[in-house]
Design a protein around this motif. Structure first.
Motif, PDB file in Angstrom:
ATOM      1  N   ALA A 164       0.832  -1.209   0.000  1.00  0.00           N
ATOM      2  CA  ALA A 164       0.000   0.000   0.000  1.00  0.00           C
ATOM      3  C   ALA A 164       0.867   1.260   0.000  1.00  0.00           C
ATOM      4  CB  ALA A 164      -0.928  -0.008   1.217  1.00  0.00           C
ATOM      5  N   GLY A 165       1.945   1.224   0.799  1.00  0.00           N
ATOM      6  CA  GLY A 165       2.828   2.385   0.864  1.00  0.00           C
ATOM      7  C   GLY A 165       3.526   2.660  -0.445  1.00  0.00           C
ATOM      8  N   LEU A 166       3.980   1.600  -1.123  1.00  0.00           N
ATOM      9  CA  LEU A 166       4.648   1.775  -2.416  1.00  0.00           C
ATOM     10  C   LEU A 166       3.674   2.307  -3.469  1.00  0.00           C
ATOM     11  CD1 LEU A 166       6.836  -1.461  -2.469  1.00  0.00           C
ATOM     12  CD2 LEU A 166       7.655   0.902  -2.276  1.00  0.00           C
ATOM     13  N   LEU A 167       2.470   1.755  -3.474  1.00  0.00           N
ATOM     14  CA  LEU A 167       1.472   2.230  -4.440  1.00  0.00           C
ATOM     15  C   LEU A 167       1.107   3.685  -4.168  1.00  0.00           C
ATOM     16  CD1 LEU A 167      -0.872  -0.891  -4.622  1.00  0.00           C
ATOM     17  CD2 LEU A 167       0.545   0.017  -6.475  1.00  0.00           C
ATOM     18  N   ALA A 168       0.883   4.029  -2.895  1.00  0.00           N
ATOM     19  CA  ALA A 168       0.528   5.404  -2.557  1.00  0.00           C
ATOM     20  C   ALA A 168       1.646   6.361  -2.947  1.00  0.00           C
ATOM     21  CB  ALA A 168       0.223   5.514  -1.063  1.00  0.00           C
ATOM     22  N   ALA A 169       2.906   5.945  -2.743  1.00  0.00           N
ATOM     23  CA  ALA A 169       4.032   6.797  -3.137  1.00  0.00           C
ATOM     24  C   ALA A 169       4.069   6.968  -4.651  1.00  0.00           C
ATOM     25  CB  ALA A 169       5.341   6.196  -2.622  1.00  0.00           C
ATOM     26  N   ALA A 170       3.803   5.882  -5.396  1.00  0.00           N
ATOM     27  CA  ALA A 170       3.797   5.970  -6.863  1.00  0.00           C
ATOM     28  C   ALA A 170       2.664   6.864  -7.355  1.00  0.00           C
ATOM     29  CB  ALA A 170       3.663   4.565  -7.457  1.00  0.00           C
ATOM     30  N   TRP A 171       1.533   6.820  -6.653  1.00  0.00           N
ATOM     31  CA  TRP A 171       0.391   7.659  -7.034  1.00  0.00           C
ATOM     32  C   TRP A 171       0.498   9.075  -6.475  1.00  0.00           C
ATOM     33  CZ3 TRP A 171      -3.220   3.378  -4.790  1.00  0.00           C
ATOM     34  CH2 TRP A 171      -3.251   2.275  -5.662  1.00  0.00           C
ATOM     35  N   ASN A 172       1.474   9.289  -5.578  1.00  0.00           N
ATOM     36  CA  ASN A 172       1.618  10.566  -4.858  1.00  0.00           C
ATOM     37  C   ASN A 172       0.351  10.891  -4.069  1.00  0.00           C
ATOM     38  OD1 ASN A 172       3.056  12.822  -3.988  1.00  0.00           O
ATOM     39  ND2 ASN A 172       2.183  14.116  -5.595  1.00  0.00           N
ATOM     40  N   LYS A 173      -0.120   9.890  -3.346  1.00  0.00           N
ATOM     41  CA  LYS A 173      -1.317  10.063  -2.527  1.00  0.00           C
ATOM     42  C   LYS A 173      -0.974   9.741  -1.072  1.00  0.00           C
ATOM     43  CE  LYS A 173      -4.681   9.075  -6.134  1.00  0.00           C
ATOM     44  NZ  LYS A 173      -5.895   8.339  -6.508  1.00  0.00           N
ATOM     45  N   PRO A 174      -1.460  10.552  -0.120  1.00  0.00           N
ATOM     46  CA  PRO A 174      -1.173  10.246   1.285  1.00  0.00           C
ATOM     47  C   PRO A 174      -1.877   8.964   1.724  1.00  0.00           C
ATOM     48  CG  PRO A 174      -2.733  12.067   1.112  1.00  0.00           C
ATOM     49  CD  PRO A 174      -2.253  11.791  -0.278  1.00  0.00           C
ATOM     50  N   LEU A 175      -1.167   8.195   2.552  1.00  0.00           N
ATOM     51  CA  LEU A 175      -1.701   6.967   3.128  1.00  0.00           C
ATOM     52  C   LEU A 175      -1.558   7.078   4.638  1.00  0.00           C
ATOM     53  CD1 LEU A 175      -2.656   3.935   2.628  1.00  0.00           C
ATOM     54  CD2 LEU A 175      -0.238   3.350   2.897  1.00  0.00           C
ATOM     55  N   VAL A 176      -2.687   7.147   5.336  1.00  0.00           N
ATOM     56  CA  VAL A 176      -2.682   7.292   6.795  1.00  0.00           C
ATOM     57  C   VAL A 176      -3.054   5.946   7.398  1.00  0.00           C
ATOM     58  CG1 VAL A 176      -3.646   8.536   8.764  1.00  0.00           C
ATOM     59  CG2 VAL A 176      -3.380   9.707   6.563  1.00  0.00           C
ATOM     60  N   SER A 177      -2.109   5.322   8.104  1.00  0.00           N
ATOM     61  CA  SER A 177      -2.372   3.987   8.642  1.00  0.00           C
ATOM     62  C   SER A 177      -1.789   3.851  10.032  1.00  0.00           C
ATOM     63  CB  SER A 177      -1.791   2.907   7.728  1.00  0.00           C
ATOM     64  OG  SER A 177      -2.019   1.620   8.290  1.00  0.00           O
ATOM     65  N   TRP A 178      -2.596   3.368  10.967  1.00  0.00           N
ATOM     66  CA  TRP A 178      -2.145   3.080  12.329  1.00  0.00           C
ATOM     67  C   TRP A 178      -1.824   1.596  12.488  1.00  0.00           C
ATOM     68  CZ3 TRP A 178      -7.063   3.961  10.709  1.00  0.00           C
ATOM     69  CH2 TRP A 178      -8.004   2.953  10.919  1.00  0.00           C
ATOM     70  N   ALA A 179      -1.970   0.812  11.425  1.00  0.00           N
ATOM     71  CA  ALA A 179      -1.803  -0.636  11.531  1.00  0.00           C
ATOM     72  C   ALA A 179      -0.423  -1.108  11.107  1.00  0.00           C
ATOM     73  CB  ALA A 179      -2.863  -1.346  10.674  1.00  0.00           C
ATOM     74  N   CYS A 180       0.383  -0.237  10.502  1.00  0.00           N
ATOM     75  CA  CYS A 180       1.688  -0.670  10.010  1.00  0.00           C
ATOM     76  C   CYS A 180       2.617  -0.971  11.172  1.00  0.00           C
ATOM     77  CB  CYS A 180       2.293   0.403   9.114  1.00  0.00           C
ATOM     78  SG  CYS A 180       1.377   0.632   7.563  1.00  0.00           S
ATOM     79  N   LEU A 181       3.364  -2.064  11.030  1.00  0.00           N
ATOM     80  CA  LEU A 181       4.293  -2.507  12.074  1.00  0.00           C
ATOM     81  C   LEU A 181       5.708  -2.495  11.525  1.00  0.00           C
ATOM     82  CD1 LEU A 181       2.206  -5.534  13.328  1.00  0.00           C
ATOM     83  CD2 LEU A 181       2.872  -3.625  14.772  1.00  0.00           C
ATOM     84  N   GLY A 182       6.671  -2.235  12.402  1.00  0.00           N
ATOM     85  CA  GLY A 182       8.070  -2.357  12.028  1.00  0.00           C
ATOM     86  C   GLY A 182       8.564  -1.221  11.166  1.00  0.00           C
ATOM     87  N   ASP A 183       9.597  -1.493  10.404  1.00  0.00           N
ATOM     88  CA  ASP A 183      10.310  -0.486   9.617  1.00  0.00           C
ATOM     89  C   ASP A 183       9.522  -0.147   8.357  1.00  0.00           C
ATOM     90  OD1 ASP A 183      12.115   1.192   8.491  1.00  0.00           O
ATOM     91  OD2 ASP A 183      13.589  -0.357   7.986  1.00  0.00           O
ATOM     92  N   VAL A 184       9.072   1.088   8.251  1.00  0.00           N
ATOM     93  CA  VAL A 184       8.327   1.523   7.067  1.00  0.00           C
ATOM     94  C   VAL A 184       9.012   2.719   6.412  1.00  0.00           C
ATOM     95  CG1 VAL A 184       6.099   0.650   7.808  1.00  0.00           C
ATOM     96  CG2 VAL A 184       6.819   2.918   8.567  1.00  0.00           C
ATOM     97  N   GLU A 185      10.329   2.817   6.585  1.00  0.00           N
ATOM     98  CA  GLU A 185      11.064   3.928   5.990  1.00  0.00           C
ATOM     99  C   GLU A 185      11.050   3.820   4.471  1.00  0.00           C
ATOM    100  OE1 GLU A 185      14.976   4.155   7.572  1.00  0.00           O
ATOM    101  OE2 GLU A 185      14.318   4.479   9.638  1.00  0.00           O
ATOM    102  N   GLY A 186      11.123   4.961   3.827  1.00  0.00           N
ATOM    103  CA  GLY A 186      11.161   5.001   2.377  1.00  0.00           C
ATOM    104  C   GLY A 186       9.810   5.096   1.727  1.00  0.00           C
ATOM    105  N   LEU A 187       8.743   5.005   2.514  1.00  0.00           N
ATOM    106  CA  LEU A 187       7.399   5.160   1.965  1.00  0.00           C
ATOM    107  C   LEU A 187       7.014   6.631   2.143  1.00  0.00           C
ATOM    108  CD1 LEU A 187       5.790   1.877   3.354  1.00  0.00           C
ATOM    109  CD2 LEU A 187       6.993   2.249   1.192  1.00  0.00           C
ATOM    110  N   ASP A 188       7.252   7.412   1.113  1.00  0.00           N
ATOM    111  CA  ASP A 188       7.269   8.870   1.250  1.00  0.00           C
ATOM    112  C   ASP A 188       5.935   9.476   1.643  1.00  0.00           C
ATOM    113  OD1 ASP A 188       9.912   8.776   0.554  1.00  0.00           O
ATOM    114  OD2 ASP A 188       9.556   9.161  -1.579  1.00  0.00           O
ATOM    115  N   THR A 189       4.841   8.835   1.276  1.00  0.00           N
ATOM    116  CA  THR A 189       3.535   9.440   1.559  1.00  0.00           C
ATOM    117  C   THR A 189       2.804   8.761   2.715  1.00  0.00           C
ATOM    118  OG1 THR A 189       2.400   8.031  -0.070  1.00  0.00           O
ATOM    119  CG2 THR A 189       3.282  10.139  -0.862  1.00  0.00           C
ATOM    120  N   LEU A 190       3.474   7.844   3.425  1.00  0.00           N
ATOM    121  CA  LEU A 190       2.851   7.158   4.552  1.00  0.00           C
ATOM    122  C   LEU A 190       2.878   8.039   5.798  1.00  0.00           C
ATOM    123  CD1 LEU A 190       1.654   4.583   5.895  1.00  0.00           C
ATOM    124  CD2 LEU A 190       4.010   3.893   6.386  1.00  0.00           C
TER     125      LEU A 190
END
Length: 287
Positions: free
Chosen positions: A81-107
């Motif tokens: 989801a983070g990669l797709l949102a970054a490719a679409w340049n759309k913000p992704l707001v998620s409280w469910a992500c666990l662990g290392d999520v660096e590099g997902l620019d719009t998360l």
């Protein structure tokens, strides 16, 4: 804004009334010029599949529905989801992500990471050895696996990670694994809270009571209430009042939840009903 979650296949999450909540949120946003900045907001509820592979493939279709996304709830889909949102340049707001999520620019993570809060509590009490028991559904299996991986990365030994449903035999086997493991002090329950109707947690705690595990030897911590403010002040929970064994077992449960000092969830819901912002027939105790 697309609100993504397993609303159609998880009966307890459906009781969160995502359509009502989304309409209430955007209505208040649209009334507040300091927040809407001249934009008109709308929300669309998008169903997330309960099986992880289908949940991932379902993300491919959400681009056309929304300019921003809230969710998904399955942590295994966060990377995609983070990669797709970054490719679409759309913000992704998620409280469910666990662990290392660096590099997902719009998360955007809108709250403290539950695993980090849990780690802080465990470190404070010097409870190092942890077992993670999850419900058998894909969502909770992924939460359990992700939580165990995150806690291990923070230096805590997680010796048991297993799933247990509502069958007493499999719950007994899972708890026996916990008993046989060396030094386990804390059992994290990745499943719906029994206070909200979670059957897996009810069976787990009742079986733990039968097996003498609720006498202070183990501390049982529910994971789900780390992600929302569970009402706790002067709130009766009928499931405890009507079940003596569960009430005894619940003495061994340590609840860590988000504080809501101004309004409890039930008070906020009642006020919204009185202001006719949501349908008046909604029973707060059922939400």
């Amino acid at each position: 804004v697309g609100v993504i979650g397993p609303w159609t296949c998880d009966p307890l999450l459906a009781r969160a009334l995502p359509e009502v909540a989304s309409r209430l949120a955007v209505a208040r946003l649209n009334r507040d010029p300091t927040l809407n900045e001249g934009y008109w907001w709308d929300a669309v509820v998008l169903a997330e599949a309960c099986q992880t592979p289908q949940a991932v493939t379902g993300l491919l279709n959400v681009e056309r529905y929304a300019t921003g996304l809230v969710g998904p709830l399955n942590p295994a889909t966060c990377g995609a989801a983070g990669l797709l949102a970054a490719a679409w340049n759309k913000p992704l707001v998620s409280w469910a992500c666990l662990g290392d999520v660096e590099g997902l620019d719009t998360l955007v993570t809108p709250m403290p990471e539950p695993a980090g809060v849990l780690h802080t509590v465990l470190r404070f009490f010097r409870w190092a050895h942890v077992a993670v028991l999850s419900a058998p559904q894909d969502l909770w299996r992924e939460v359990g696996q992700g939580l165990a991986q995150d806690l291990r990365a923070r230096g805590l030994p997680v010796t048991i990670v297993t799933a247990a449903g509502t069958q007493e035999d499999e719950v007994r086997d899972a708890l026996r694994r916990v008993q046989r493991a060396d030094g386990v002090r804390v059992v994290v329950m990745c499943m719906h809270s029994v206070l909200l109707g979670g059957e897996e947690q009810r069976v787990l705690l009742e079986k733990a009571e039968d097996m003498g595990m609720t006498d202070g030897t183990y501390v049982f911590i529910p994971y789900d209430v780390l992600t929302f403010p569970l009402p706790y002040h002067r709130v009766p929970y009928p499931v405890l009042a009507n079940n003596t064994k569960l009430r005894l077992a619940y003495d061994a449960v340590l609840t860590i939840t988000i504080d809501s000092p101004d309004l409890t969830f039930h008070e906020a819901l009642r006020q919204a009903k009185e202001a006719y912002e949501i349908p008046v027939h909604i029973d707060p105790t059922q939400v």
